[in-house]
Design an enzyme around this catalytic site. Structure first.
Site, short mmCIF file in Angstrom:
data_model
loop_
_atom_site.label_atom_id
_atom_site.label_comp_id
_atom_site.label_asym_id
_atom_site.label_seq_id
_atom_site.Cartn_x
_atom_site.Cartn_y
_atom_site.Cartn_z
N GLY A 66 -7.38 -18.72 3.60
CA GLY A 66 -7.04 -17.34 3.32
C GLY A 66 -5.76 -16.89 4.01
O GLY A 66 -5.17 -17.59 4.83
N HIS A 67 -5.34 -15.67 3.69
CA HIS A 67 -4.08 -15.13 4.21
C HIS A 67 -4.13 -14.94 5.72
O HIS A 67 -5.17 -14.61 6.29
CB HIS A 67 -3.75 -13.80 3.53
N ASN A 68 -3.00 -15.20 6.35
CA ASN A 68 -2.80 -15.01 7.81
C ASN A 68 -3.56 -16.03 8.66
O ASN A 68 -3.54 -15.94 9.89
CB ASN A 68 -3.19 -13.61 8.28
N VAL A 69 -4.25 -16.97 8.05
CA VAL A 69 -4.98 -17.97 8.83
C VAL A 69 -3.99 -18.86 9.58
O VAL A 69 -2.91 -19.18 9.08
CB VAL A 69 -5.88 -18.82 7.91
N SER A 111 -7.07 -14.29 8.43
CA SER A 111 -6.73 -13.97 9.83
C SER A 111 -7.56 -14.72 10.86
O SER A 111 -7.52 -14.40 12.05
CB SER A 111 -6.83 -12.46 10.08
#
Length: 356
Positions: free
Chosen positions: A260-263, A280
């Site tokens: 997922g995003h920001n991981v 995240s």
């Protein structure tokens, strides 16, 4: 394309001793019972010795102290760690993906893109504005590379992979067919506090179910992938909202993994098939997540942690902890819980007999 190699040369590449005829050439690696006269039989464990008699191999890779002459072989390479030897053996016989050198005339390359020396670009590849391809990169057919993408030296991108704008990909990265790097993150917001936020804050104790429309939060952070990373088939990696999603040096992602995003995934991690990591979350170095394990958003998994197959990680995991179950708990605790659960029918039956 068939490749051949002498026993002496292969032993040199493996850093292992050999016995017998070092000039003997082998054309491919095989399981012992399937090996013919021109094949290299792989029998790195004494359990496979009998299988050699079922095949016709003249040469084999055997365990370190094997008596190769008694097995009727003309040559043998002796290795101490069979699975490690497999890495060198398969590399020696790997014929690559068969791309012709140079740039195929059907490729569409923006005039501002930079193509490194010795790069190979297959049919129907599309490369966007200001993209940069490193030296000796190999791009298979129907790959899409967005504007501003940077791909390092000796990268290998398999057919049909899609790399969205602004992604930065390191040296010697391998991306398998159908992977999507830099898709938008799953980020939405409501004008007022949503019922999902209420449930999270109150653990479901007080939720106003009044519906609201979801408004999209754009993803502009990109993706950064380190050196020596391998991305499996149909992996999806969302770009960050503001800062990039990151995959550390040497990490390996199996087929159908979703990031997922920001991981942030640390260095030298193994994420096995169908692992999902929500936005995240931070994963430390050398973490292993087995098949179908999942991690909730905004948590931290410490370096060296091991997450068992099918586990759901809902809270922070300390460094070096082995976890299992849903919700994931310490592995030994999960085993004790499972044993207790299996004993429940007998315990209840005993209680029923006492009551009667």
């Amino acid at each position: 394309m068939t490749r051949s190699i002498t026993i002496a040369d292969l032993a040199r590449q493996l850093g292992a001793p050999f016995g017998g005829n070092g000039d003997l050439c082998v054309m491919r690696a095989c399981e012992p019972r399937d090996a013919g006269a021109g094949d290299l039989a792989l029998a790195m464990d004494p359990r496979f010795a009998d299988s050699l008699k079922e095949g016709g191999a003249r040469a084999a890779v055997l365990w370190a102290d094997a008596d190769w002459q008694s097995l009727g072989l003309e040559a043998a390479i002796l290795v101490g760690r069979g699975r490690l030897a497999m890495a060198g053996i398969t590399a020696a016989f790997d014929a690559g993906i068969g791309l012709e050198d140079g740039i195929h005339p059907s490729a569409v390359i923006h005039p501002t893109a930079h193509i490194g020396a010795g790069a190979t670009i297959g049919p129907l590849v599309v490369i966007g504005a200001h993209a940069k391809l490193g030296a000796r990169a190999m791009i298979a057919p129907q790959v899409s590379i967005g504007s501003g993408v940077q791909i390092g030296d000796d990268a290998l991108i398999h057919a049909g992979a899609k790399i969205a704008a602004r992604a930065h990909i390191g040296d010697r990265v391998i991306i398998q067919a159908g992977a999507v790097i830099g898709s938008d993150g799953f980020s939405f917001v409501t004008v007022e506090r949503s019922h999902v936020e209420q449930a999270r804050e109150t653990l479901g104790a007080s939720v106003d179910a009044q519906g609201q429309a979801w408004q999209r939060i754009a993803s502009i952070g990109g993706v950064v992938i380190g050196d020596d990373v391998e991305i499996g088939a149909n992996v999806t990696i969302d770009q960050g909202t503001i800062r990039p999603t990151r995959i550390g040096h040497g990490s390996k992602l199996d087929n159908q993994v979703h990031i997922g995003h920001n991981v942030i995934v640390g260095a030298h991690c193994l994420l096995c098939g169908q692992v999902g990591v929500a936005g995240s979350t931070v994963i430390g170095d050398y973490v292993v997540m087995a098949g179908q394990a999942g991690a909730a958003d905004n948590i931290t998994i410490g370096s060296g942690a091991i997450i068992g197959a099918g586990s759901g990680v809902l809270s922070n995991v300390p460094k070096g902890r082995s976890m299992m179950g849903y919700p994931a708990v310490a592995m030994q605790t999960h085993i004790d819980m499972y044993k207790a659960l299996r004993r429940l029918p007998r315990a209840l039956a005993k209680l029923s007999r006492k009551d009667s």
